[in-house]
Write a protein that holds these residues in place. Structure first.
Motif, mmCIF file in Angstrom:
data_model
loop_
_atom_site.group_PDB
_atom_site.id
_atom_site.type_symbol
_atom_site.label_atom_id
_atom_site.label_comp_id
_atom_site.label_asym_id
_atom_site.label_seq_id
_atom_site.Cartn_x
_atom_site.Cartn_y
_atom_site.Cartn_z
ATOM 1 N N VAL A 452 0.865 -1.185 0.000
ATOM 2 C CA VAL A 452 0.000 0.000 0.000
ATOM 3 C C VAL A 452 0.897 1.228 0.000
ATOM 4 C CG1 VAL A 452 -1.826 1.231 1.194
ATOM 5 C CG2 VAL A 452 -1.777 -1.270 1.288
ATOM 6 N N ARG A 453 0.717 2.080 -1.008
ATOM 7 C CA ARG A 453 1.551 3.284 -1.128
ATOM 8 C C ARG A 453 0.650 4.485 -1.414
ATOM 9 N NH1 ARG A 453 7.006 2.468 -2.590
ATOM 10 N NH2 ARG A 453 6.945 4.251 -3.995
ATOM 11 N N TYR A 454 1.027 5.612 -0.846
ATOM 12 C CA TYR A 454 0.300 6.845 -1.153
ATOM 13 C C TYR A 454 1.324 7.936 -1.480
ATOM 14 C CZ TYR A 454 -3.390 10.288 -1.310
ATOM 15 O OH TYR A 454 -4.284 11.234 -1.757
ATOM 16 N N THR A 455 1.080 8.607 -2.585
ATOM 17 C CA THR A 455 1.995 9.639 -3.056
ATOM 18 C C THR A 455 1.333 11.011 -2.965
ATOM 19 O OG1 THR A 455 3.105 8.103 -4.566
ATOM 20 C CG2 THR A 455 3.358 10.453 -5.007
ATOM 21 N N PHE A 456 2.005 11.928 -2.276
ATOM 22 C CA PHE A 456 1.595 13.334 -2.223
ATOM 23 C C PHE A 456 2.438 14.092 -3.247
ATOM 24 C CE2 PHE A 456 0.983 11.472 1.942
ATOM 25 C CZ PHE A 456 -0.297 11.888 2.305
ATOM 26 N N ASN A 457 1.784 14.701 -4.251
ATOM 27 C CA ASN A 457 2.540 15.434 -5.259
ATOM 28 C C ASN A 457 2.750 16.891 -4.824
ATOM 29 O OD1 ASN A 457 0.111 16.786 -5.804
ATOM 30 N ND2 ASN A 457 -0.457 15.299 -7.401
ATOM 31 N N ARG A 458 3.376 17.669 -5.707
ATOM 32 C CA ARG A 458 3.729 19.054 -5.351
ATOM 33 C C ARG A 458 2.491 19.873 -4.976
ATOM 34 N NH1 ARG A 458 7.889 22.756 -6.510
ATOM 35 N NH2 ARG A 458 9.066 21.130 -7.592
ATOM 36 N N ALA A 459 1.394 19.661 -5.714
ATOM 37 C CA ALA A 459 0.185 20.439 -5.436
ATOM 38 C C ALA A 459 -0.382 20.119 -4.055
ATOM 39 C CB ALA A 459 -0.858 20.164 -6.516
ATOM 40 N N ASP A 460 -0.265 18.843 -3.612
ATOM 41 C CA ASP A 460 -0.750 18.464 -2.287
ATOM 42 C C ASP A 460 0.116 19.062 -1.178
ATOM 43 O OD1 ASP A 460 -2.749 16.857 -3.431
ATOM 44 O OD2 ASP A 460 -1.351 15.169 -3.618
ATOM 45 N N LEU A 461 1.428 19.165 -1.436
ATOM 46 C CA LEU A 461 2.370 19.570 -0.388
ATOM 47 C C LEU A 461 2.543 21.085 -0.281
ATOM 48 C CD1 LEU A 461 5.104 16.887 -1.173
ATOM 49 C CD2 LEU A 461 3.524 16.849 0.764
ATOM 50 N N GLU A 462 2.290 21.791 -1.373
ATOM 51 C CA GLU A 462 2.607 23.221 -1.404
ATOM 52 C C GLU A 462 1.872 24.024 -0.335
ATOM 53 O OE1 GLU A 462 3.473 26.593 -4.812
ATOM 54 O OE2 GLU A 462 2.272 24.814 -5.302
ATOM 55 N N PRO A 463 0.590 23.772 -0.032
ATOM 56 C CA PRO A 463 -0.071 24.571 1.008
ATOM 57 C C PRO A 463 0.575 24.423 2.388
ATOM 58 C CG PRO A 463 -1.687 23.436 -0.350
ATOM 59 C CD PRO A 463 -0.359 22.867 -0.706
ATOM 60 N N LEU A 465 4.044 22.943 2.962
ATOM 61 C CA LEU A 465 5.505 22.983 3.009
ATOM 62 C C LEU A 465 6.103 23.908 1.967
ATOM 63 C CD1 LEU A 465 6.097 19.141 3.445
ATOM 64 C CD2 LEU A 465 6.155 20.885 5.227
ATOM 65 N N GLY A 466 5.271 24.633 1.270
ATOM 66 C CA GLY A 466 5.808 25.485 0.231
ATOM 67 C C GLY A 466 6.140 24.662 -1.001
ATOM 68 N N GLY A 467 6.958 25.214 -1.877
ATOM 69 C CA GLY A 467 7.261 24.522 -3.126
ATOM 70 C C GLY A 467 8.590 23.811 -3.152
ATOM 71 N N TRP A 468 9.199 23.579 -1.989
ATOM 72 C CA TRP A 468 10.551 22.995 -2.002
ATOM 73 C C TRP A 468 10.550 21.472 -2.010
ATOM 74 C CZ3 TRP A 468 12.197 20.401 2.532
ATOM 75 C CH2 TRP A 468 11.352 20.547 3.643
ATOM 76 N N LEU A 469 9.378 20.826 -1.905
ATOM 77 C CA LEU A 469 9.278 19.377 -2.060
ATOM 78 C C LEU A 469 8.464 19.058 -3.308
ATOM 79 C CD1 LEU A 469 8.647 17.951 1.531
ATOM 80 C CD2 LEU A 469 10.749 17.911 0.194
ATOM 81 N N ASN A 470 8.989 18.137 -4.115
ATOM 82 C CA ASN A 470 8.300 17.750 -5.345
ATOM 83 C C ASN A 470 7.324 16.607 -5.127
ATOM 84 O OD1 ASN A 470 7.911 17.941 -8.232
ATOM 85 N ND2 ASN A 470 8.965 15.962 -8.374
ATOM 86 N N ARG A 471 7.733 15.632 -4.315
ATOM 87 C CA ARG A 471 6.881 14.463 -4.108
ATOM 88 C C ARG A 471 7.274 13.766 -2.816
ATOM 89 N NH1 ARG A 471 8.026 12.053 -8.470
ATOM 90 N NH2 ARG A 471 6.260 12.732 -9.737
ATOM 91 N N VAL A 472 6.274 13.254 -2.070
ATOM 92 C CA VAL A 472 6.508 12.448 -0.877
ATOM 93 C C VAL A 472 5.631 11.200 -0.982
ATOM 94 C CG1 VAL A 472 6.281 12.287 1.628
ATOM 95 C CG2 VAL A 472 7.115 14.411 0.589
ATOM 96 N N THR A 473 6.267 10.028 -0.805
ATOM 97 C CA THR A 473 5.537 8.764 -0.887
ATOM 98 C C THR A 473 5.747 7.975 0.395
ATOM 99 O OG1 THR A 473 5.818 8.661 -3.294
ATOM 100 C CG2 THR A 473 5.239 6.614 -2.167
ATOM 101 N N VAL A 474 4.677 7.555 0.996
ATOM 102 C CA VAL A 474 4.752 6.689 2.178
ATOM 103 C C VAL A 474 4.184 5.325 1.780
ATOM 104 C CG1 VAL A 474 4.651 8.527 3.873
ATOM 105 C CG2 VAL A 474 2.525 7.539 3.017
ATOM 106 N N GLY A 475 4.768 4.260 2.302
ATOM 107 C CA GLY A 475 4.329 2.926 1.901
ATOM 108 C C GLY A 475 4.491 1.907 3.005
#
Length: 527
Positions: A452-463, A465-475
Motif C-alpha cells: 500500500v503506497r500513497y503519493t503526495f505530489n507538489r500540489a498536495d504539499l505546497e499549502p 511545506l511550500g514549493g521545495w518538495l516535489n513528491r513524498v511517498t509513504v508505503g
C-alpha cells in the motif's frame, strides 16, 4: 521504415580473495592476545582464490515498420573457472517477431495486437572454483586425497528454443502463451569414482538434461481512467525435466541430512523423483505369490495394508492380545512368510526390490495472481501464488518418531481399539530410512505480498511545506503474509542446498527455519 542498432562490447572481470584466520585456547601467558598457545589447542587456516574472465559481445537489432522485429547476439567468453584445455567458448542468440495485427489487411480491429515470436539461444553455466583442481585433506598431519582434478572441464551448454503468441483484445486484455524447450549438455556433476583412483569423486561433464516448459498469462485492464484504474494478471506455468543422456554408470545422490542417497542420476530419469521404502496400501500391491492370502490382510485407519491373520480384524488387536505376535502365510510358491501382526509391510516390485519410487518434488503446475488498484495518489498491489502438486519429504517429522516425540506417537483423541504400540511407529520410523510415510503433499496457496503506497505530489504539499518538495511517498509492504497448506511442517517452501543440492529438487525438510513474514515501511522524499 527501417531502424537498426548495433553494439560492440568488451568485459573484463578479476576477483581476488585472500583470508587468514587463527584461533587458540589454553594461552601460554594470560592476558596476552596472541597465538602463543599449547599445540593441541591451536587452529590456523588460510585460503586464496583468483578468478579472471573476459567477454567479447556483438549485438544488433532491426525493426521494419514496427511489424518485423529481429535481434541477434554473438558472445565469446573466456574464464579461468573452465579447465585449462577449455578456456574459451562461444554463445549466440537470435530472435524474431511478426506483428500480424500491424498489417494493413488485418481484418479484426477488436484484436489490436497479434504477435508471433521465436527465439533460439545458448548460454553457459560456469563450474565452481575448486572443480578443475585436485584437492586434498589434511588431518592430524596425515594427507588424504579428496577430489580428482579435471583439466577438460567445460561449462554446461544450454540451448533453448522459445515460441510465443501474444494477443491483445480491445486494448483491455492481453493473452500470452509461451512454449520453451531447453537442452543442457555437459552437465557439471560431482560423480563418485572407483576405489583404485584413490580419490573419492571428480567433477565431470557427464549428462544431458532436457526440459519442456509451458507458460501462459492473462492480463486484464478492468477499468482505466485518469484518476482510477484496476488491473489483474493470472499466470500459469508447468515444467518437466528428464536426463536423456548419461555417459557414466548410474549413481545415487541426495541431501546430506538424509542417510542414504535417494535421487538417481541415470538416463531416462525424471528430475526430482525420489526413492525409498514404500508401505503397502492396498491388496493389489501384495506380491503375486501372496495374492491368495488377501483375506488375511486389512487396511487400517492409517491407510496401510497390515497382516491380521485368518478371522481377525485390525481393531481387535487389544481385545485378542494380538500385538507382538506374528502372522505366518503360505505363498503360492510353496514358501512360508512371517510378518509382525498389524505392522505396515514393505511393497516390493516384480523384481523383489523394495527401493522404489515414493514421490516427486516437481509440482503438477504453478499459479499466480496479482492485482493493482490505483486511485489518485493511492496504489494497492496484492500477489497470491500457488503450487499444485509436488511432494516434500518431512525429515523433521521422521526424526521426532525416533524418540517418540511426535504428536502422532501420543495418539491423542484415538479410541482404545485404534491405538497402536510404540513398535508400530518405530516400524514407520524405519531407522531413518527414507520411506513413504513421511512423503507429504506440497500443495500450497500463499498471500505473497501486499503493498500500500500513497503519493503526495507538489500540489498536495505546497499549502503546507511550500514549493521545495516535489513528491513524498509513504508505503507499507507485507511479504509472506499467510500460507494455506495441508503440509505438516512449518513451511511448504523448503529444500536442501547442501552438496550439489538444488532446493527445488531436494525437497527435504530437515529442521529448516520457515520463511519469515516481513512488514516493511518506507518513506520517499523527492526534492
Amino acid at each position: 521504415d527501417l531502424s537498426a542498432r548495433a553494439k560492440v562490447r568488451y568485459a573484463f572481470e578479476s576477483q581476488n580473495s585472500r583470508s587468514e584466520a587463527g584461533s587458540g585456547t589454553k594461552l601460554a601467558v594470560q592476558d596476552v592476545p596472541s597465538l602463543t598457545v599449547t599445540t593441541e589447542a591451536k587452529n590456523v587456516s588460510s585460503s586464496q582464490t583468483e578468478i579472471k574472465s573476459e567477454g567479447y559481445y556483438f549485438i544488433t537489432g532491426f525493426d521494419y515498420q514496427g511489424k518485423y522485429i529481429a535481434d541477434f547476439l554473438i558472445r565469446r567468453d573466456g574464464s579461468s573457472l573452465f579447465g585449462p584445455n577449455q578456456r574459451w567458448h562461444t554463445y549466440y542468440r537470435a530472435s524474431g517477431a511478426y506483428r500480424i495485427s500491424q498489417e494493413p489487411w488485418w481484418p479484426i480491429p477488436e484484436i489490436n495486437e497479434l504477435k508471433l515470436r521465436y527465439s533460439l539461444g545458448t548460454a553457459g553455466n560456469r563450474p565452481a572454483f575448486t572443480a578443475q583442481y585436485e584437492t586434498f585433506n589434511v588431518s592430524a598431519g596425515v594427507v588424504s586425497k579428496g577430489t580428482l582434478g579435471n583439466k577438460d572441464l567445460k561449462p554446461e551448454l544450454s540451448t533453448e528454443q522459445e515460441i510465443g503468441l501474444e494477443v491483445g483484445i480491445l486494448e483491455r486484455f492481453l493473452l500470452e502463451f509461451t512454449y520453451a524447450r531447453s537442452v543442457t549438455k555437459d552437465q557439471i556433476l560431482q560423480v563418485p569414482l572407483a576405489g583404485f583412483y584413490g580419490f573419492s569423486s571428480q567433477w565431470k561433464n557427464a549428462g544431458t538434461l532436457e526440459a519442456n516448459t509451458i507458460e501462459a498469462s492473462l492480463k486484464a485492464f478492468i477499468f482505466q481512467e485518469r484518476d482510477i484504474s484496476l488491473s489483474a494478471t493470472l499466470l500459469f506455468d508447468r515444467t518437466r525435466q528428464e536426463i536423456t543422456e548419461f555417459k557414466l554408470p548410474p549413481y545415487r545422490t541426495g541431501p546430506s541430512q538424509q542417510s542414504g542417497n535417494v535421487f538417481y542420476i541415470r538416463k531416462g530419469e525424471a528430475l526430482g523423483t525420489f526413492y525409498g521404502i514404500k508401505w503397502m496400501k492396498g491388496h493389489d500391491e501384495l506380491p503375486s505369490y501372496l495374492q491368495g492370502t488377501r483375506d488375511q490382510w486389512q487396511v487400517n485407519d492409517d491407510g496401510y495394508l497390515v497382516p491380521v491373520g485368518a478371522g481377525n480384524t485390525w481393531q481387535e488387536a487389544i481385545a485378542k492380545k494380538l500385538w507382538g505376535t506374528s502372522v505366518t502365510l503360505t505363498g503360492s510358491d510353496g514358501k512360508t512368510y512371517t510378518f509382525p501382526w498389524g505392522m505396515p509391510a514393505r511393497y516390493r516390485d516384480g523384481t523383489e526390490n523394495d527401493f522404489v519410487k515414493i514421490g516427486t518434488a516437481i509440482p503438477d503446475f504453478s499459479l499466480a495472481f496479482n492485482t493493482t488498484f490505483r486511485w489518485k495518489g493511492l496504489t494497492v498491489f496484492a500477489l497470491f501464488d500457488a503450487q499444485i502438486g509436488g511432494e516434500i519429504y518431512n525429515l523433521t517429522r521422521q526424526w521426532a518418531y525416533r524418540d517418540h516425540m511426535s504428536g502422532e506417537n501420543d495418539q491423542i483423541g484415538k479410541s482404545v481399539e485404534t491405538k497402536k504400540p510404540l513398535a508400530y511407529y518405530s516400524t514407520l520410523y524405519s531407522t531413518n530410512a527414507t520411506n513413504s510415510h513421511f512423503v507429504e503433499d506440497g500443495t500450497y496457496l500463499k498471500f505473497r505480498e501486499l503493498s500500500v503506497r500513497y503519493t503526495f505530489n507538489r500540489a498536495d504539499l505546497e499549502p503546507f511545506l511550500g514549493g521545495w518538495l516535489n513528491r513524498v511517498t509513504v508505503g507499507l509492504i507485507g511479504r509472506n503474509l499467510i500460507t494455506w497448506t495441508k503440509y505438516k511442517g512449518y513451511d511448504p517452501e523448503v529444500g536442501s542446498t547442501s552438496g550439489q543440492g538444488d532446493a527445488t529438487i531436494y525437497r527435504f525438510d530437515g529442521y529448516y527455519y520457515p520463511n519469515y513474514r516481513t512488514i516493511t515501511g518506507s518513506l520517499e522524499i523527492e526534492f
